[in-house]
Design an enzyme around this catalytic site. Structure first.
Site, PDB file in Angstrom:
ATOM      1  N   GLU A  59       0.834  -1.205   0.000  1.00  0.00           N
ATOM      2  CA  GLU A  59       0.000   0.000   0.000  1.00  0.00           C
ATOM      3  C   GLU A  59       0.869   1.256   0.000  1.00  0.00           C
ATOM      4  O   GLU A  59       0.563   2.236  -0.691  1.00  0.00           O
ATOM      5  CB  GLU A  59      -0.922  -0.010   1.220  1.00  0.00           C
ATOM      6  CG  GLU A  59      -1.996  -1.076   1.166  1.00  0.00           C
ATOM      7  CD  GLU A  59      -2.738  -1.198   2.482  1.00  0.00           C
ATOM      8  OE1 GLU A  59      -3.765  -0.510   2.648  1.00  0.00           O
ATOM      9  OE2 GLU A  59      -2.285  -1.966   3.346  1.00  0.00           O
ATOM     10  N   PHE A  60       1.959   1.238   0.784  1.00  0.00           N
ATOM     11  CA  PHE A  60       2.858   2.390   0.810  1.00  0.00           C
ATOM     12  C   PHE A  60       3.484   2.608  -0.566  1.00  0.00           C
ATOM     13  O   PHE A  60       3.555   3.736  -1.059  1.00  0.00           O
ATOM     14  CB  PHE A  60       3.960   2.203   1.853  1.00  0.00           C
ATOM     15  CG  PHE A  60       4.900   3.372   1.917  1.00  0.00           C
ATOM     16  CD1 PHE A  60       4.623   4.458   2.715  1.00  0.00           C
ATOM     17  CD2 PHE A  60       6.051   3.403   1.135  1.00  0.00           C
ATOM     18  CE1 PHE A  60       5.472   5.556   2.751  1.00  0.00           C
ATOM     19  CE2 PHE A  60       6.907   4.494   1.156  1.00  0.00           C
ATOM     20  CZ  PHE A  60       6.612   5.578   1.971  1.00  0.00           C
ATOM     21  N   ASP A  61       3.958   1.527  -1.192  1.00  0.00           N
ATOM     22  CA  ASP A  61       4.568   1.642  -2.519  1.00  0.00           C
ATOM     23  C   ASP A  61       3.599   2.262  -3.520  1.00  0.00           C
ATOM     24  O   ASP A  61       3.986   3.084  -4.357  1.00  0.00           O
ATOM     25  CB  ASP A  61       5.006   0.262  -3.020  1.00  0.00           C
ATOM     26  CG  ASP A  61       6.230  -0.263  -2.277  1.00  0.00           C
ATOM     27  OD1 ASP A  61       6.950   0.557  -1.673  1.00  0.00           O
ATOM     28  OD2 ASP A  61       6.457  -1.487  -2.303  1.00  0.00           O
ATOM     29  N   LYS A 143      17.237  -9.331  -2.152  1.00  0.00           N
ATOM     30  CA  LYS A 143      16.942  -8.131  -1.357  1.00  0.00           C
ATOM     31  C   LYS A 143      16.408  -8.587  -0.001  1.00  0.00           C
ATOM     32  O   LYS A 143      15.257  -9.004   0.110  1.00  0.00           O
ATOM     33  CB  LYS A 143      15.927  -7.248  -2.072  1.00  0.00           C
ATOM     34  CG  LYS A 143      15.697  -5.910  -1.390  1.00  0.00           C
ATOM     35  CD  LYS A 143      14.751  -5.047  -2.218  1.00  0.00           C
ATOM     36  CE  LYS A 143      14.619  -3.659  -1.596  1.00  0.00           C
ATOM     37  NZ  LYS A 143      13.979  -3.689  -0.272  1.00  0.00           N
ATOM     38  N   ARG A 164      20.565   3.516   9.034  1.00  0.00           N
ATOM     39  CA  ARG A 164      20.677   4.419   7.886  1.00  0.00           C
ATOM     40  C   ARG A 164      20.088   5.784   8.196  1.00  0.00           C
ATOM     41  O   ARG A 164      20.596   6.810   7.745  1.00  0.00           O
ATOM     42  CB  ARG A 164      19.971   3.818   6.661  1.00  0.00           C
ATOM     43  CG  ARG A 164      20.055   4.726   5.428  1.00  0.00           C
ATOM     44  CD  ARG A 164      19.522   4.046   4.182  1.00  0.00           C
ATOM     45  NE  ARG A 164      18.116   3.681   4.331  1.00  0.00           N
ATOM     46  CZ  ARG A 164      17.444   2.980   3.424  1.00  0.00           C
ATOM     47  NH1 ARG A 164      18.068   2.548   2.340  1.00  0.00           N
ATOM     48  NH2 ARG A 164      16.176   2.677   3.602  1.00  0.00           N
ATOM     49  N   GLU A 201      22.772  -5.461   6.028  1.00  0.00           N
ATOM     50  CA  GLU A 201      21.381  -5.602   6.441  1.00  0.00           C
ATOM     51  C   GLU A 201      21.304  -6.536   7.648  1.00  0.00           C
ATOM     52  O   GLU A 201      21.806  -7.659   7.612  1.00  0.00           O
ATOM     53  CB  GLU A 201      20.564  -6.193   5.286  1.00  0.00           C
ATOM     54  CG  GLU A 201      19.099  -5.895   5.343  1.00  0.00           C
ATOM     55  CD  GLU A 201      18.751  -4.530   4.754  1.00  0.00           C
ATOM     56  OE1 GLU A 201      17.587  -4.131   4.881  1.00  0.00           O
ATOM     57  OE2 GLU A 201      19.635  -3.867   4.171  1.00  0.00           O
ATOM     58  N   LYS A 341      10.812  -5.720  -7.118  1.00  0.00           N
ATOM     59  CA  LYS A 341      10.004  -6.174  -5.981  1.00  0.00           C
ATOM     60  C   LYS A 341       9.052  -7.286  -6.436  1.00  0.00           C
ATOM     61  O   LYS A 341       8.309  -7.122  -7.416  1.00  0.00           O
ATOM     62  CB  LYS A 341       9.199  -5.005  -5.400  1.00  0.00           C
ATOM     63  CG  LYS A 341      10.053  -3.837  -4.904  1.00  0.00           C
ATOM     64  CD  LYS A 341      10.772  -4.137  -3.623  1.00  0.00           C
ATOM     65  CE  LYS A 341       9.877  -4.070  -2.424  1.00  0.00           C
ATOM     66  NZ  LYS A 341       9.500  -2.708  -2.010  1.00  0.00           N
ATOM     67  N   CYS A 438     -20.466 -28.027  19.002  1.00  0.00           N
ATOM     68  CA  CYS A 438     -20.090 -28.170  17.590  1.00  0.00           C
ATOM     69  C   CYS A 438     -21.091 -27.426  16.717  1.00  0.00           C
ATOM     70  O   CYS A 438     -22.304 -27.652  16.838  1.00  0.00           O
ATOM     71  CB  CYS A 438     -20.051 -29.647  17.211  1.00  0.00           C
ATOM     72  SG  CYS A 438     -19.739 -29.935  15.452  1.00  0.00           S
TER      73      CYS A 438
END
Length: 756
Positions: A59-61, A143, A164, A201, A341, A438
Site C-alpha cells: 500500500e505504501f509503494d 533483497k 541508515r 542488512e 520487488k 459443535c
C-alpha cells in the site's frame, strides 16, 4: 521508504533534465498531492521511528508511486522536503545521532519485469553515452527484508554502528550490534583501510523467527508481526541484553567511505569483505544480461520460502565500480542499481468476524473472515487462526485492521492487529469467544485429552461436517486421487438435509455407490446472467441432467468419470489407502513407512503398539493413534466394506527387487527429468531405503535436480555426497559402492567461489 532533504549542492550538481514550470495546478490535483504528501510522511514515521507500520509495504509503494506520477506531471509542486527527495527515516530521539562519513542511499524500486527491462535499457544507454561500449556485467542478489546498518571500522576495530536514518544521519546502535555474534569487533586478514564504512542488512532468519514467535505464544505473549519489524525493533532495544535475546544476523553488501582501498568490481569487494571476516550473503551471482537476470528472478521467486531469510525482491547492480562512479546518483537513488520487488505477500485488511470450522478428525479451528484483499497473486477472504490460545496471544479483536500474510502456496495467516489503528475505535471492537458446542452437530466440544490445546468434536461418526471433510480428503491427490469427487461433490454426497439427503452416511459406502444413488444429488450454484453471478444461489443437478418434458434425466459425463476413477482408486497402493482413512497424525510419510514395514492392512491392524512405534518415521504418538482408530467397530467396517468392494488392502511385493538401499537415508530435492517426487520416493522405499524430507548429518545421499535450493547448499556444507539423476539410477541399481564411483554434481572450489 525514505526521509532527508537533498543538500543544495547535490541538487545544483544533479544532471537530471530541468523542466520548464507549467501553471500551478489548482483544485483536485494540488489537494491530492498535499494529502498524499501528508500520508507518506505519516506512514514513514510509523514505519521507521515506531516500528509499527500503519499500512502494508504494498500500500505504501502504491501511494509513493502515485506521488511520483503527480510530481512528474507537475514538477513545479516539488519542494526540497518532498518525500520523493528523501532517503530513509528521521533519527529517533531515543538514540544518539551520528553522521555517516558517506551518504547512504535508497534504491529505485520496479514492480514488473517490463519496468526492470526498461531500467536496464536506460542504464545501458547511460553507459553508452559515456563512451563505454563493453557489455555490462550485473551483480544480482537477494533483497533482504531487514534493517539497513552502517559499520565503521578504524584500524580494523569496530568503533560504531548506526542505522541508515535519513541517509546522512543515523542512530548510534553500537552496543546492540555488538550482540550479533558474526559481526567481528576486529577485522581479520590484511589490507583493510585505516578507516572504512561497511554497509549491510540486519535480519532474523525465517526459522529462528518462527521459533521465537512460537515461544512468545506459549508464554501468552503477542507474536512479532514479521521478521523485518522484529529485526528493527530488536536492534533499537534500549537494553543490549534484550537485543542479545533476539536471533539477529547480518549480511554485508557494500562499502561506504574508505581510505586506500581499491577494488575493480562489486563482486571483488565481496571477496575482500569475506577475507576480513565479515559475513557476506551466499545468494549472489554476476550475470551477463537481462535473460540471465530474469532466470535468477524466476528461480529465487520459486525458492523464496526455502531460503535462510525473508526477501521482498532482487537487487541488480552494475558490477564494475568505475562504471558505478560514472553513472552516479540522483538526489535519492544510485543510477547503477535497482530493486525488483516481488508481488506483496503481506497486506492490511479488516477482520470482519472470527468463526470456527470442524476438520475431518474433529478438530475445531478458528478462522478469520476478512474484507477480501489481493495478496500473493490471489484474493483472500478468510485466514487461519489455529486455535483459541493463538487468537488470545495474537491479541486480535473482531473489527481490527490486521496484517495478513500469504507466503506462496501456504494457507493465508493473520499475523496480528495494527494496534495504532485501534485509537478511537475501541467501542467497535469485540473479543472472540470459543463456542462450547459443535456448529455442525451440536455435540459438546472438549479436548481429546487433558492438557490438549485443541478443542474437538467427539462425535466423529455422526457429525455431518466431519464426514464431508473426510470424503473430500480421501478423494485428494495424496490419497485415492479421485478428480471427479471435488469439494462441491463431497458436500452434496454427504448433505443430511431433507427431503433428499445425500447418499453417503459413511465413507464406507463410497465404493458401493450406484448411478441411481446419484440421481437426486444437487449442488449449490450461483445463478448467472450472461456470465455474471446474481448473488442468488440454487440447488442444481450435478451427476444427472435435469429432466424436461421432452427428455428424461440421464447420467452426466461427470458420473461416468466418477465411476471410472472409483474403479482406478481400488488399485491404489496400500499407503494411499491408509492416508484416505483420516487416521489422526497418519500422513503420507508414516503411511509409506507402515506399508513398507507390514505390507498388508491386516498386518498393520494386528501389530502391537510397540511394533508399530518401532517403524522408522512412526513413533509412539502415531502408534497410539493407530491402535485407537482400529479399536472402533465403525472404522473397521470402513476397511471391510472397501475390501469387499475390491479396494486393494495389500501391496504386491516384488521379491526380486534388490534391497540395494538398505540402511540408507536419501533426500531428493529439485526436479528430476524422469522421476516425479512420488516416483523417486517409491523407488527408494521399495529398495529398502528411507526417503527423508530434510538434510542432516544422518543423510547418506542427496539427489539434486533442477532448482535444488537450500537442501543442496546444506548437503555441500555437511560434505554429503550429491548425485544427479544418472548417479541416482546407479545407486538404485547397484547400491552405494558403485554409486560412489558415479559422477557427483560438481561443487565450486574456493577459488572459483571467490571469483564469482
Amino acid at each position: 521508504m525514505s526521509t532527508a532533504p537533498v543538500p543544495a549542492e547535490e541538487k545544483a550538481n544533479s544532471t537530471e533534465e530541468l523542466t520548464e514550470p507549467d501553471a500551478i495546478p489548482a483544485g483536485s490535483v494540488r489537494e491530492e498531492y498535499e494529502n498524499l504528501t501528508d500520508l507518506v510522511r505519516k506512514y514513514r514515521f510509523a514505519y521507521y521511528q515506531e516500528d509499527e507500520p500503519l499500512v502494508s509495504d504494498a500500500e505504501f509503494d502504491e501511494l509513493f508511486r502515485r506521488l511520483e506520477e503527480i510530481e512528474a506531471l507537475h514538477p513545479e509542486l516539488v519542494a526540497n522536503d518532498s518525500p520523493t527527495q528523501e532517503v530513509g527515516g528521521e533519527v529517533s530521539a531515543a538514540f544518539a545521532a551520528v553522521e555517516h562519513l558517506q551518504r547512504m542511499y535508497s534504491l529505485e524500486d520496479v514492480f514488473s519485469l517490463e519496468e526492470l527491462e526498461a531500467w536496464i535499457t536506460k542504464a545501458e544507454a547511460g553507459v553508452s553515452k559515456l563512451g563505454d561500449t563493453a557489455q555490462l556485467a550485473w551483480l544480482t542478489e537477494l533483497k533482504i527484508d531487514g534493517l539497513a546498518v552502517n559499520l565503521l571500522y578504524r584500524d580494523g576495530k569496530l568503533v560504531r554502528a548506526a542505522t541508515r536514518g535519513d541517509g546522512t544521519t543515523g542512530e548510534d546502535i553500537t552496543h546492540n550490534v555488538l550482540t550479533i555474534k558474526e559481526i567481528p569487533t576486529e577485522l581479520t586478514g590484511t589490507g583493510f583501510p585505516s578507516e572504512v564504512e561497511i554497509r549491510g542488512e540486519v535480519f532474523i532468519p525465517s526459522k529462528a523467527f518462527a521459533e521465537f514467535n512460537e515461544a512468545l505464544i506459549e508464554a501468552g505473549k503477542a507474536p512479532l508481526a514479521n521478521p523485518r519489524n522484529a529485526a528493527a525493533g530488536s536492534i533499537r532495544q534500549k537494553d543490549p541484553a534484550e537485543t542479545a535475546k533476539r536471533p539477529l544476523r547480518m549480511f554485508v553488501h557494500g562499502i561506504g567511505a574508505r581510505e586506500g582501498l581499491e577494488t575493480l568490481s562489486q563482486s571483488q569487494t565481496y571477496a575482500v569483505l569475506e577475507e576480513w571476516g565479515l559475513p557476506v550473503s551466499p545468494y549472489f551471482e554476476v550475470l551477463g544480461g537481462l535473460p540471465e537476470i530474469l532466470a535468477f528472478i524466476k528461480r529465487y521467486g520459486e525458492q523464496r520460502h526455502n531460503l535462510m531469510h525473508e526477501i521482498d525482491g532482487i537487487v541488480v547492480k552494475v558490477d564494475d565500480l568505475a562504471t558505478q562512479r560514472a553513472l552516479g546518483y540522483t538526489s535519492r537513488v544510485p543510477r547503477w542499481a535497482v530493486a525488483y520487488k516481488y508481488p506483496p505477500e503481506e497486506v492490511h485488511t479488516r477482520l470482519l468476524d472470527i468463526r470456527v470450522q470442524v476438520g475431518r478428525t474433529g478438530r475445531v479451528t478458528p478462522f478469520g473472515v476478512l474484507e477480501p484483499v489481493k495478496v500473493a497473486g490471489s484474493t483472500v477472504a478468510r485466514a487461519t487462526l489455529h486455535n483459541q490460545d493463538v487468537v488470545k496471544a495474537k491479541g486480535v479483536l473482531i473489527g481490527d485492521v490486521v496484517v495478513l500474510r500469504k507466503a506462496g502456496d501456504v494457507i493465508p495467516e493473520i499475523v496480528g492487529p495494527v494496534l495504532a489503528l485501534r485509537k478511537g475505535r475501541e467501542g467497535e471492537l469485540r473479543e472472540f469467544v470459543m463456542p462450547t458446542e459443535c456448529p455442525s452437530c451440536g455435540t459438546e466440544l472438549a479436548p481429546s485429552k487433558e492438557g490438549d490445546i485443541d478443542i474437538r468434536c467427539p462425535n466423529s461418526r455422526s457429525c455431518p461436517i466431519q464426514l464431508t471433510e473426510r470424503v473430500a480428503h480421501l478423494a485428494g491427490r495424496g490419497a485415492f486421487d479421485i478428480e471427479a469427487l471435488g469439494g462441491e461433490a463431497a458436500v452434496a454426497l454427504t448433505d443430511p438435509a431433507e427431503p433428499r439427503p445425500g447418499p453417503l452416511v459413511s465413507e464406507s459406502e463410497l465404493f458401493s455407490l450406484t448411478a441411481a444413488d446419484l440421481e437426486h444429488v444437487r449442488i449449490l450454484r450461483e445463478k448467472r446472467s450472461k456470465g455474471v453471478g446474481t448473488g442468488v444461489f440454487e440447488l442444481v443437478p450435478y451427476f444427472w441432467t435435469k429432466a424436461t418434458a421432452k427428455t428424461p434425466s440421464k447420467p452426466t459425463a461427470t458420473t461416468n468419470k466418477l465411476f471410472d476413477e472409483l474403479t482406478k482408486a481400488k488399485t491404489q497402493p496400500l499407503w494411499r489407502v491408509l492416508v484416505a482413512l483420516s487416521i489422526r497424525h497418519v500422513g503420507p510419510r508414516a503411511s509409506r513407512a507402515l506399508a513398507t514395514a507390514f505390507g498388508t492392512m491386516d498386518g498393520i491392524r494386528n501389530a502391537s503398539e510397540e511394533d508399530l512405534a518401532h517403524v522408522d518415521g512412526v513413533g509412539p504418538t502415531i502408534a497410539a493413534a493407530l491402535k485407537e482408530w482400529f479399536a472402533e467397530d465403525w472404522h473397521v467396517e470402513i476397511i471391510e466394506r472397501w475390501a469387499a468392494a475390491g479396494v486393494r488392502m495389500a501391496d504386491e511385493r516384488d521379491e526380486s527387487m534388490p534391497r540395494t538401499l538398505e540402511g540408507l537415508t536419501i533426500v531428493v530435492t529439485g526436479s528430476l527429468p524422469n522421476f516425479s517426487r512420488d516416483e523417486a520416493k517409491e523407488a527408494i522405499l521399495t529398495r529398502g531405503g528411507k526417503a527423508a524430507g530434510s538434510v542432516s548429518k544422518n543423510t547418506s545421499y542427496v539427489v539434486a535436480g533442477e532448482s535444488a535450493g537450500t537442501k543442496l547448499d546444506k548437503a555441500e556444507q555437511l560434505g554429503i555426497p550429491v548425485l544427479d539423476e544418472d548417479g541416482f539410477r546407479e545407486l538404485l541399481a547397484n547400491g552405494p559402492a558403485p554409486a560412489a564411483e558415479a559422477t557427483p554434481i560438481p561443487t565450486p572450489t574456493e577459488s572459483e567461489e571467490a571469483a564469482v
